[in-house]
Enzyme design. Structure first.
Site, PDB file in Angstrom:
ATOM      1  N   LEU A   1       1.922 -10.194   4.820  1.00 47.03           N
ATOM      2  CA  LEU A   1       0.632 -10.379   5.472  1.00 47.03           C
ATOM      3  C   LEU A   1      -0.482  -9.960   4.512  1.00 47.03           C
ATOM      4  O   LEU A   1      -1.593 -10.459   4.575  1.00 47.03           O
ATOM      5  CB  LEU A   1       0.524  -9.541   6.746  1.00 47.03           C
ATOM      6  CG  LEU A   1       1.612  -9.655   7.820  1.00 47.03           C
ATOM      7  CD1 LEU A   1       1.154  -8.971   9.099  1.00 47.03           C
ATOM      8  CD2 LEU A   1       1.973 -11.092   8.110  1.00 47.03           C
TER       9      LEU A   1
ATOM     10  N   GLU B   1      -3.875  -1.850   4.955  1.00 45.67           N
ATOM     11  CA  GLU B   1      -3.949  -1.979   3.495  1.00 45.67           C
ATOM     12  C   GLU B   1      -5.022  -1.059   2.906  1.00 45.67           C
ATOM     13  O   GLU B   1      -4.864  -0.527   1.809  1.00 45.67           O
ATOM     14  CB  GLU B   1      -4.190  -3.441   3.094  1.00 45.67           C
ATOM     15  CG  GLU B   1      -3.083  -4.412   3.523  1.00 45.67           C
ATOM     16  CD  GLU B   1      -1.691  -4.026   3.045  1.00 45.67           C
ATOM     17  OE1 GLU B   1      -1.570  -3.255   2.085  1.00 45.67           O
ATOM     18  OE2 GLU B   1      -0.717  -4.494   3.670  1.00 45.67           O
TER      19      GLU B   1
ATOM     20  N   HIS C   1      -3.558   2.201   2.288  1.00 41.74           N
ATOM     21  CA  HIS C   1      -2.904   2.262   0.969  1.00 41.74           C
ATOM     22  C   HIS C   1      -3.934   2.446  -0.147  1.00 41.74           C
ATOM     23  O   HIS C   1      -3.735   3.243  -1.072  1.00 41.74           O
ATOM     24  CB  HIS C   1      -2.135   0.966   0.686  1.00 41.74           C
ATOM     25  CG  HIS C   1      -0.864   0.808   1.460  1.00 41.74           C
ATOM     26  ND1 HIS C   1       0.091   1.790   1.556  1.00 41.74           N
ATOM     27  CD2 HIS C   1      -0.370  -0.254   2.164  1.00 41.74           C
ATOM     28  CE1 HIS C   1       1.105   1.346   2.284  1.00 41.74           C
ATOM     29  NE2 HIS C   1       0.843   0.108   2.666  1.00 41.74           N
TER      30      HIS C   1
ATOM     31  N   TRP D   1       7.856   5.887   6.023  1.00 46.47           N
ATOM     32  CA  TRP D   1       9.233   5.952   5.510  1.00 46.47           C
ATOM     33  C   TRP D   1       9.273   6.014   3.986  1.00 46.47           C
ATOM     34  O   TRP D   1      10.334   5.888   3.368  1.00 46.47           O
ATOM     35  CB  TRP D   1      10.058   4.754   6.000  1.00 46.47           C
ATOM     36  CG  TRP D   1       9.472   3.421   5.633  1.00 46.47           C
ATOM     37  CD1 TRP D   1       9.755   2.681   4.516  1.00 46.47           C
ATOM     38  CD2 TRP D   1       8.495   2.672   6.360  1.00 46.47           C
ATOM     39  NE1 TRP D   1       8.998   1.532   4.516  1.00 46.47           N
ATOM     40  CE2 TRP D   1       8.224   1.498   5.623  1.00 46.47           C
ATOM     41  CE3 TRP D   1       7.804   2.882   7.573  1.00 46.47           C
ATOM     42  CZ2 TRP D   1       7.299   0.539   6.059  1.00 46.47           C
ATOM     43  CZ3 TRP D   1       6.887   1.934   7.985  1.00 46.47           C
ATOM     44  CH2 TRP D   1       6.631   0.782   7.245  1.00 46.47           C
TER      45      TRP D   1
HETATM   46 ZN   LIG Z   1       1.900  -1.229   3.755  1.00 48.18          ZN
END
Ligand SMILES: [Zn+2]
Length: 408
Positions: A179, A221, A224, A232
């Site tokens: 995505l 995003e 990030h 995880w």
């Molecule tokens: Zn991600």
């Protein structure tokens, strides 16, 4: 082996049913393979980002990030409207201030004490690097054969605007299964730095498609972009391994993503079963746009360290507001010299008062703090290793300007 097979099967099924997949891990692996310097600093930077810095100054509480959206389209549908772009901005400005209206219905009471106002605001850039006006949106028609995944930031696509001043977001024909993806702060300032997102997963209107029409791909995003990892850790890593850790004590460790349809409390993927189970409704997990709703305090710590370190230049950007000529002159009048230097730097500020400077190395670590009384004051940098350093100047704790210098 069994586990790997299971993971692989889930991965395949996931994409058949169009579940979320984020390309950040893969893109960062490619980035580190091509940039050994960044790879060598990776663990140090991660340690810096995840350590709460009790010395950190409160430069500004809420930081405004200038955004430029580059639309690369092969047909009319992919040439998303200004309205679709603005609908994405509205989602970001709710999610990063914990003002999203779905927060209390999605986040269980047990997790709400961990939630954070990320104190980030996003604005479309109103001026280009040269000071000329812009809407913060640029568009380019590309051939049907254009490979968005590899070429979006190249000259065949659209080049980034100065990534130290703008958050660059490219929207286009994102290849399956992803995505979107983003570059972590390790890639700050590189030509590909920023986000790439599929036109069907951007904003809440226009050609955005259910269940990714909530604008949360960009929210995830941008997490990030400010240094956050998936709960995880790296894809495929196992509980208890270093790569399995996102550096946040308040996001329970899990082994795999959640793809939606989960019921609280869910211990399917947790490394250690607990009463609350996994935090699958966190923005950094993989559930649908309608099922994710918050960031945590430890995730905010990473964001704050990123803003104080590798992305500090965004604080200086002013790309959303037209400063008065007077203000521009004042800030421009601040000068650092000599540059490059071998022994000392001085800071001249004839039109604005400053009384403190902080020097950060290229990894975002504070290496020196100095008082400044006048421009003849010298800051000793003789014991610094050769390299690039960033100086941030303050007047009575208010941030004024950041500058760069090279120590030879
Ligand atoms: Zn991600």
């Amino acid at each position: 082996m069994k586990k790997t097979l299971l993971f692989f099967t889930i991965f395949i099924l996931t994409n058949v049913f169009g579940q979320r997949s984020c390309g950040t891990d893969q893109k960062m692996k490619e980035f580190f393979a091509n940039n050994p310097d960044a790879l060598a600093k990776k663990q140090d930077l991660r340690n810096y980002l995840t350590t709460k810095n009790t010395n950190a100054k409160n430069i500004q509480t809420v930081v405004t990030i200038p955004v430029v959206v580059h639309v690369l389209y092969k047909n009319a549908a992919q040439n998303i409207s200004d309205v679709q772009i603005m609908s994405q901005l509205a989602v970001l400005n709710a999610d990063f201030r914990r003002l999203n209206t779905d927060y209390s219905s999605i986040v269980p009471a047990a997790f709400q004490p961990f939630s954070a106002d990320m104190e980030l605001v996003f604005c479309m850039a109103t001026k280009k690097s040269d000071g000329s006006p812009t809407t913060g949106i640029e568009r380019k028609s590309v051939a049907a054969s254009f490979n968005f995944a590899t070429n979006y930031y190249q000259s065949s696509g659209l080049l980034a605007w100065d990534p130290t001043k703008y958050l660059n977001i490219w929207v286009g024909d994102m290849p399956s299964p992803f995505l979107g993806w983003a570059y972590l702060p390790d890639a700050a300032g590189y030509p590909e730095d920023g986000l790439a997102i599929g036109y069907k997963y951007f904003g809440t209107t226009g050609v955005a498609e259910f269940p990714y029409n909530g604008g949360r791909t960009a929210t995830h995003e941008i997490g990030h972009y400010f240094g956050l990892l998936h709960p995880w850790g790296e894809d495929g890593s196992l509980c208890g391994t270093l790569d399995n850790d996102d550096g946040c004590a308040d996001t329970p460790a899990t082994n795999d993503p959640h793809f939606g349809g989960n019921t609280f409390p869910d211990n399917t993927n947790t490394c250690v079963a607990s009463a609350n189970g996994a935090m699958f409704m966190n923005f950094m997990d993989y559930v649908t746009d309608q099922e994710m709703a918050f960031f945590t305090n430890d995730q905010k710590t990473i964001k704050t360290n990123t803003m104080a370190g590798p992305r500090a230049s965004l604080l200086n950007s002013n790309a959303c507001t037209f400063l008065s000529v007077n203000d521009v002159e004042k800030v421009n009048s601040i000068n650092l010299f000599p540059n490059p230097t071998t022994q000392y730097i001085s800071i001249a500020s004839p039109l604005v008062k400053i009384n403190e400077a902080e020097i950060y190395n290229s990894e975002g670590r504070l290496v020196k703090r100095a008082s400044i009384n006048n421009e003849t004051d010298k800051i000793d940098v003789r014991d610094f290793a050769a390299g690039v350093y960033y100086v941030r100047t303050y007047y009575n704790n208010d941030f004024i300007k950041s500058m760069k210098f090279i120590k030879k």
